[in-house]
Design a protein around this motif. Structure first.
Motif, PDB file in Angstrom:
ATOM      1  N   ALA A 211       0.991  -1.126   0.190  1.00 46.04           N
ATOM      2  CA  ALA A 211       0.010  -0.054  -0.049  1.00 46.04           C
ATOM      3  C   ALA A 211       1.196   1.234   0.071  1.00 46.04           C
ATOM      4  CB  ALA A 211      -0.849   0.134   1.204  1.00 46.04           C
ATOM      5  N   ASN A 212       1.742   1.331  -1.196  1.00 46.58           N
ATOM      6  CA  ASN A 212       2.779   2.370  -1.024  1.00 46.58           C
ATOM      7  C   ASN A 212       2.414   3.899  -1.011  1.00 46.58           C
ATOM      8  OD1 ASN A 212       5.387   3.334  -1.334  1.00 46.58           O
ATOM      9  ND2 ASN A 212       5.342   3.168  -3.579  1.00 46.58           N
ATOM     10  N   THR A 213       1.216   3.982  -1.617  1.00 47.24           N
ATOM     11  CA  THR A 213       0.904   5.534  -1.440  1.00 47.24           C
ATOM     12  C   THR A 213      -0.521   5.743  -0.668  1.00 47.24           C
ATOM     13  OG1 THR A 213      -0.170   5.193  -3.680  1.00 47.24           O
ATOM     14  CG2 THR A 213       2.048   6.083  -3.766  1.00 47.24           C
ATOM     15  N   GLN A 214      -1.100   4.904  -0.156  1.00 42.71           N
ATOM     16  CA  GLN A 214      -2.359   5.022   0.390  1.00 42.71           C
ATOM     17  C   GLN A 214      -2.695   4.014   1.476  1.00 42.71           C
ATOM     18  OE1 GLN A 214      -5.380   5.387  -2.636  1.00 42.71           O
ATOM     19  NE2 GLN A 214      -4.672   3.368  -3.401  1.00 42.71           N
ATOM     20  N   LEU A 215      -3.772   4.400   2.232  1.00 47.95           N
ATOM     21  CA  LEU A 215      -4.090   3.311   3.041  1.00 47.95           C
ATOM     22  C   LEU A 215      -4.821   2.160   2.405  1.00 47.95           C
ATOM     23  CD1 LEU A 215      -4.444   2.881   6.415  1.00 47.95           C
ATOM     24  CD2 LEU A 215      -6.561   4.123   6.146  1.00 47.95           C
ATOM     25  N   ASP A 216      -4.514   0.949   2.659  1.00 50.82           N
ATOM     26  CA  ASP A 216      -5.393  -0.148   2.378  1.00 50.82           C
ATOM     27  C   ASP A 216      -6.419  -0.245   2.665  1.00 50.82           C
ATOM     28  OD1 ASP A 216      -5.501  -2.950   1.378  1.00 50.82           O
ATOM     29  OD2 ASP A 216      -5.605  -3.369   3.709  1.00 50.82           O
ATOM     30  N   ILE A 217      -7.466  -0.721   2.055  1.00 53.11           N
ATOM     31  CA  ILE A 217      -9.056  -0.657   2.441  1.00 53.11           C
ATOM     32  C   ILE A 217      -9.189  -1.691   3.503  1.00 53.11           C
ATOM     33  CG2 ILE A 217     -10.192   0.733   0.447  1.00 53.11           C
ATOM     34  CD1 ILE A 217     -10.617  -2.028  -0.843  1.00 53.11           C
ATOM     35  N   GLY A 218      -8.413  -2.555   3.687  1.00 55.16           N
ATOM     36  CA  GLY A 218      -8.754  -3.476   4.951  1.00 55.16           C
ATOM     37  C   GLY A 218      -8.227  -2.914   5.953  1.00 55.16           C
ATOM     38  N   ALA A 219      -6.952  -2.430   5.826  1.00 56.93           N
ATOM     39  CA  ALA A 219      -6.492  -1.675   7.207  1.00 56.93           C
ATOM     40  C   ALA A 219      -7.197  -0.438   7.517  1.00 56.93           C
ATOM     41  CB  ALA A 219      -4.992  -0.919   6.398  1.00 56.93           C
ATOM     42  N   ARG A 220      -8.132   0.153   6.602  1.00 53.38           N
ATOM     43  CA  ARG A 220      -8.894   1.293   6.866  1.00 53.38           C
ATOM     44  C   ARG A 220     -10.220   0.744   7.870  1.00 53.38           C
ATOM     45  NH1 ARG A 220     -10.539   6.028   3.445  1.00 53.38           N
ATOM     46  NH2 ARG A 220      -8.964   5.159   2.461  1.00 53.38           N
ATOM     47  N   LEU A 221     -10.678  -0.495   7.752  1.00 54.40           N
ATOM     48  CA  LEU A 221     -11.512  -0.947   8.489  1.00 54.40           C
ATOM     49  C   LEU A 221     -11.046  -1.318   9.624  1.00 54.40           C
ATOM     50  CD1 LEU A 221     -14.738  -2.013   8.783  1.00 54.40           C
ATOM     51  CD2 LEU A 221     -14.048  -4.051   7.888  1.00 54.40           C
ATOM     52  N   MET A 222      -9.821  -1.735   9.723  1.00 52.18           N
ATOM     53  CA  MET A 222      -9.363  -2.301  10.931  1.00 52.18           C
ATOM     54  C   MET A 222      -8.989  -1.024  11.882  1.00 52.18           C
ATOM     55  SD  MET A 222      -7.847  -4.540  12.801  1.00 52.18           S
ATOM     56  CE  MET A 222      -6.914  -6.275  12.574  1.00 52.18           C
ATOM     57  N   LEU A 223      -8.611   0.097  11.292  1.00 53.31           N
ATOM     58  CA  LEU A 223      -8.255   1.380  11.983  1.00 53.31           C
ATOM     59  C   LEU A 223      -9.662   1.839  12.923  1.00 53.31           C
ATOM     60  CD1 LEU A 223      -5.853   3.547   9.638  1.00 53.31           C
ATOM     61  CD2 LEU A 223      -5.353   1.804  11.762  1.00 53.31           C
ATOM     62  N   GLU A 224     -10.833   1.564  12.136  1.00 53.28           N
ATOM     63  CA  GLU A 224     -11.910   1.859  12.888  1.00 53.28           C
ATOM     64  C   GLU A 224     -12.262   0.920  14.020  1.00 53.28           C
ATOM     65  OE1 GLU A 224     -14.960   1.492   9.748  1.00 53.28           O
ATOM     66  OE2 GLU A 224     -13.714   3.111   8.572  1.00 53.28           O
ATOM     67  N   ASN A 225     -11.470  -0.178  14.199  1.00 48.59           N
ATOM     68  CA  ASN A 225     -11.799  -1.141  15.129  1.00 48.59           C
ATOM     69  C   ASN A 225     -10.582  -1.604  16.082  1.00 48.59           C
ATOM     70  OD1 ASN A 225     -14.878  -2.091  14.658  1.00 48.59           O
ATOM     71  ND2 ASN A 225     -13.916  -1.917  12.646  1.00 48.59           N
ATOM     72  N   ILE A 226      -9.813  -0.475  16.151  1.00 46.84           N
ATOM     73  CA  ILE A 226      -8.430  -0.885  17.091  1.00 46.84           C
ATOM     74  C   ILE A 226      -8.745  -1.082  18.355  1.00 46.84           C
ATOM     75  CG2 ILE A 226      -6.492   0.152  17.894  1.00 46.84           C
ATOM     76  CD1 ILE A 226      -6.037  -0.752  15.099  1.00 46.84           C
ATOM     77  N   PRO A 227      -8.513  -2.107  19.166  1.00 46.09           N
ATOM     78  CA  PRO A 227      -8.785  -2.197  20.571  1.00 46.09           C
ATOM     79  C   PRO A 227      -8.160  -1.269  21.435  1.00 46.09           C
ATOM     80  CG  PRO A 227      -7.799  -4.113  19.654  1.00 46.09           C
ATOM     81  CD  PRO A 227      -7.814  -3.313  18.714  1.00 46.09           C
ATOM     82  N   ASN A 228      -8.821  -0.623  22.465  1.00 46.85           N
ATOM     83  CA  ASN A 228      -8.387   0.619  23.310  1.00 46.85           C
ATOM     84  C   ASN A 228      -8.614   0.469  24.899  1.00 46.85           C
ATOM     85  OD1 ASN A 228     -11.190   0.542  23.571  1.00 46.85           O
ATOM     86  ND2 ASN A 228     -11.408   2.892  22.490  1.00 46.85           N
ATOM     87  N   ASN A 229      -8.501  -0.831  25.065  1.00 45.91           N
ATOM     88  CA  ASN A 229      -8.928  -1.308  26.391  1.00 45.91           C
ATOM     89  C   ASN A 229      -7.463  -2.077  27.036  1.00 45.91           C
ATOM     90  OD1 ASN A 229      -8.801  -3.410  24.820  1.00 45.91           O
ATOM     91  ND2 ASN A 229     -10.667  -4.502  25.643  1.00 45.91           N
ATOM     92  N   LEU A 230      -6.517  -1.830  26.661  1.00 49.32           N
ATOM     93  CA  LEU A 230      -5.328  -2.536  27.190  1.00 49.32           C
ATOM     94  C   LEU A 230      -4.753  -1.416  28.166  1.00 49.32           C
ATOM     95  CD1 LEU A 230      -3.574  -4.166  24.297  1.00 49.32           C
ATOM     96  CD2 LEU A 230      -4.802  -5.373  26.106  1.00 49.32           C
ATOM     97  N   ASP A 231      -4.705  -1.769  29.552  1.00 50.59           N
ATOM     98  CA  ASP A 231      -3.898  -0.835  30.444  1.00 50.59           C
ATOM     99  C   ASP A 231      -2.426  -0.822  30.340  1.00 50.59           C
ATOM    100  OD1 ASP A 231      -6.384  -0.341  31.679  1.00 50.59           O
ATOM    101  OD2 ASP A 231      -6.311  -1.915  32.925  1.00 50.59           O
ATOM    102  N   ASP A 232      -2.050  -1.965  30.121  1.00 50.55           N
ATOM    103  CA  ASP A 232      -0.517  -2.160  29.649  1.00 50.55           C
ATOM    104  C   ASP A 232      -0.364  -3.474  28.968  1.00 50.55           C
ATOM    105  OD1 ASP A 232      -0.776  -4.101  31.671  1.00 50.55           O
ATOM    106  OD2 ASP A 232       0.219  -3.188  33.184  1.00 50.55           O
ATOM    107  N   GLY A 233       1.040  -3.915  28.883  1.00 51.80           N
ATOM    108  CA  GLY A 233       1.261  -5.333  28.279  1.00 51.80           C
ATOM    109  C   GLY A 233       1.681  -5.113  26.868  1.00 51.80           C
ATOM    110  N   TYR A 234       1.806  -6.082  26.048  1.00 49.76           N
ATOM    111  CA  TYR A 234       2.522  -6.293  24.876  1.00 49.76           C
ATOM    112  C   TYR A 234       1.687  -6.554  23.729  1.00 49.76           C
ATOM    113  CZ  TYR A 234       6.351  -8.432  22.600  1.00 49.76           C
ATOM    114  OH  TYR A 234       7.598  -9.016  21.929  1.00 49.76           O
ATOM    115  N   ALA A 235       1.758  -5.743  22.606  1.00 55.40           N
ATOM    116  CA  ALA A 235       1.133  -5.860  21.294  1.00 55.40           C
ATOM    117  C   ALA A 235       2.016  -6.206  20.354  1.00 55.40           C
ATOM    118  CB  ALA A 235       0.219  -4.852  21.045  1.00 55.40           C
ATOM    119  N   ILE A 236       1.489  -6.887  19.309  1.00 55.44           N
ATOM    120  CA  ILE A 236       2.384  -7.158  18.039  1.00 55.44           C
ATOM    121  C   ILE A 236       1.516  -6.885  16.857  1.00 55.44           C
ATOM    122  CG2 ILE A 236       3.768  -8.931  16.879  1.00 55.44           C
ATOM    123  CD1 ILE A 236       4.155 -10.651  19.132  1.00 55.44           C
ATOM    124  N   ASP A 237       2.331  -5.927  15.983  1.00 57.63           N
ATOM    125  CA  ASP A 237       1.804  -5.757  14.678  1.00 57.63           C
ATOM    126  C   ASP A 237       2.411  -6.823  13.695  1.00 57.63           C
ATOM    127  OD1 ASP A 237       0.825  -4.860  12.136  1.00 57.63           O
ATOM    128  OD2 ASP A 237       1.456  -2.730  12.644  1.00 57.63           O
TER     129      ASP A 237
END
Ligand SMILES: C[S@@+](CC[C@H](N)C(=O)[O-])C[C@H]1O[C@@H](n2cnc3c(N)ncnc32)[C@H](O)[C@@H]1O
Length: 376
Positions: A211-237
């Motif tokens: 997705a060189n020059t723009q946001l991938d359309i699948g990634a766009r839907l994921m960005l609307e659904n990013i978890p926001n409930n982690l107090d601390d810990g370790y995440a992997i992309d």
């Protein structure tokens, strides 16, 4: 396991892709490799310093093991493949491995460049060759004839010099470029930058990153659904590309450590750059050029997010998604979550159900679905 034998220039080589596969469509070499190897044999060289770029599964390195080799690739899988194939053929050439942003220290006699998937990547690589070539360097491109376009040939002309092509043989073609162009003095790293909509963040990509020059359309839907409930810990992309998903995990969960991992060197370099530009505190971030999560221990991560690839080069395949999901299962803590985005038709819910024994749909639109599985 299916073994594949290539007979070329009086050598018999056992060559496999990485990881090894029984699928007969997944051969480790193509007719462009054979064409260029026959050409090199006809040159009757006693010795030569050869720079090999984009050797997909190590066929060129194995067949040219008698020469001094510099072997450059963006792909960690390709590096694993060349190591595997050299070992399987008990070959120990004089070989130096280079990542895709590093140039060889010495000028090559011959450069073999297998055409990459995009002109952006080709331009960056030809620019790099321009930095190290001498008037005596032979620059040879190789590709399927259908992938040799005027736009690519113009780039050879621009960065190297007078360019001609061979006749097609078994549907492949060679490109010959004579170094006559002087050294470009601008930076060889071709970065593309664009604003991430709805945020203050600018995303930058090295050439050839997904997705060189723009946001991938699948990634766009994921960005609307990013978890926001982690107090601390370790995440992997996992399969981070430019890191856009992990950046948003870091943004939404300010106490969390985020590890970005991809098999593309330029992807990991882009993710690192984007973290440096978006956040003051870099101690929260780790970066890893690797094949899936094969180097990770059990029970470490609280969250893994992933937009899995469904191609390896030009072959449609689900083996990388399988590997990513299995690796994620191993790497997650008990209670940790894998959240993925995929095309609806890929049926990822079946795989997640089989591996995790659970799968929840978090969101969907007409094309994509966000799924989550929890490690029991
Ligand atoms: C669909 S892209 C997603 C990129 C980014 N996460 C996004 O959503 O824009 C898939 C990514 O997986 C990476 N990839 C492919 N095979 C891989 C492997 N075996 N291990 C790690 N990453 C891999 C690709 O380089 C690519 O960056």
């Amino acid at each position: 396991m299916m073994n594949t034998i290539l007979n070329i220039n009086s050598q018999e080589l056992l060559l496999n892709r990485f990881p090894k596969s029984n699928d007969k469509n997944l051969q480790a070499w193509d007719s462009a490799d054979e064409y260029v190897l026959q050409h090199i044999a006809e040159l009757n060289l006693d010795s030569a310093n050869i720079l090999i770029i984009n050797d997909t599964f190590g066929t060129l390195a194995c067949a040219l093991n008698a020469y001094t080799l510099h072997w450059q690739s963006d792909s960690h899988i390709a590096k694993c493949a060349v190591e595997q194939n050299l070992e399987d053929n008990q070959l120990t050439p004089n070989i130096t491995f280079l990542d895709s942003l590093t140039l060889p220290a010495t000028a090559p006699d011959i450069v073999l460049i297998k055409l990459p998937k995009s002109n952006a990547m080709l331009e960056q690589q030809l620019h790099q060759i321009n930095q190290v070539m001498t008037p005596n360097t032979q620059v040879i491109g190789l590709a399927k004839a259908k992938d040799v376009h005027t736009s690519g040939l113009k780039l050879f002309q621009k960065y190297i010099g007078e360019t001609t092509t061979s006749l097609a043989k078994k549907k492949s073609r060679l490109i010959f470029a004579k170094p006559t162009v002087s050294k470009f003095d601008d930076n060889a790293e071709k970065l593309v930058s664009w604003p991430l909509e709805g945020t203050e963040v600018t995303i930058s990509n090295h050439a050839g990153v997904f997705a060189n020059t723009q946001l991938d359309i699948g990634a766009r839907l994921m960005l609307e659904n990013i978890p926001n409930n982690l107090d601390d810990g370790y995440a992997i992309d996992l399969g981070c590309g430019n890191g856009v998903l992990g950046l948003m995990v870091a943004h939404e969960n300010p106490q969390v450590t985020v590890r970005f991992t991809d098999e593309s060197y330029m992807a990991v370099a882009s993710a690192r750059l984007n973290c440096e530009n978006a956040f003051d505190d870099q101690d929260r971030f780790e970066f890893d050029w690797h094949d899936c999560l094969s180097n990770y221990d059990y029970d470490q991560a609280d969250l893994i997010i992933c937009n899995p690839p469904f191609h390896q080069l030009k072959t449609v395949t689900d083996h990388i998604a399988w590997q990513m999901f299995n690796d994620a299962f191993r790497t997650l803590k008990h209670g940790g979550k894998l959240r993925i985005v995929g095309n609806r038709h890929l049926g990822y819910h079946i795989k997640l159900q089989r591996i995790f024994d659970n799968c929840t749909t978090i969101a969907s639109n007409s094309k994509f679905v966000i799924l989550e599985a929890t490690k029991p």
